[in-house]
Enzyme design. Structure first.
Site: not given
Length: 158
Positions: A13, A17, A141, A154
């Site tokens: 997914t 980029s 992350s 985020y």
């Protein structure tokens, strides 16, 4: 390197980029077929064209934060074949002060960065368990461990 991925089908997914696209290229170079995903068909088509030199590339455009589009996307993927590896890479961020983030923006972060992975995993995991084979990789992350002051939504969703 041979990671024994020849003839495997990989769904990534958010792969038109960045990290997702690089991962798609790497899987292709290892002999896997790859399904790329992005929100816009023209971006998906461009990515397919670019990566097809490395192997078999399919594409399925959809906004996975939208439940209806996610359901249609899953049907498109099922029509391509049974996936062996799911890479939940989709995610977005914006630099913004915590006090300026609206409820709607918080909901969007949750829908994109969390629920997109829930929706795909919820569908493909039972199939993998039934055949006793498969992998699900969730790209995260370090912001999830050490939150960034100007990227709190985020960080929270990672």
């Amino acid at each position: 390197m041979d990671l024994q991925l020849r003839d495997k089908l990989v769904l990534i997914t958010g792969s038109t980029s960045g990290i997702g696209k690089a991962a798609a290229k790497s899987f292709l170079q290892e002999g896997a077929a790859v399904i790329v995903n992005g929100r816009k068909q023209e971006t998906v088509d461009r990515t397919i064209e670019e990566l097809s030199a490395y192997g078999t590339v399919h594409g399925a455009a959809a906004d996975l934060s939208n439940t209806d589009e996610a359901a249609a996307f899953i049907e498109k993927v099922n029509a391509i074949g049974d996936i062996d590896i799911l890479v939940n890479n989709l995610g977005f961020f914006e630099v913004k002060d915590f006090a300026d983030v609206t409820d709607e923006e918080w909901n969007q972060y949750f829908e994109v960065n969390v629920m997109s992975a829930v929706r795909t995993s919820r569908h493909f995991l039972p199939k993998m368990l039934a055949k006793n084979s498969g992998r699900i990789l969730n790209i995260a992350s370090e912001a999830g461990i050490k939150p960034l002051p100007t990227m709190i939504p985020y960080s929270m969703t990672k």
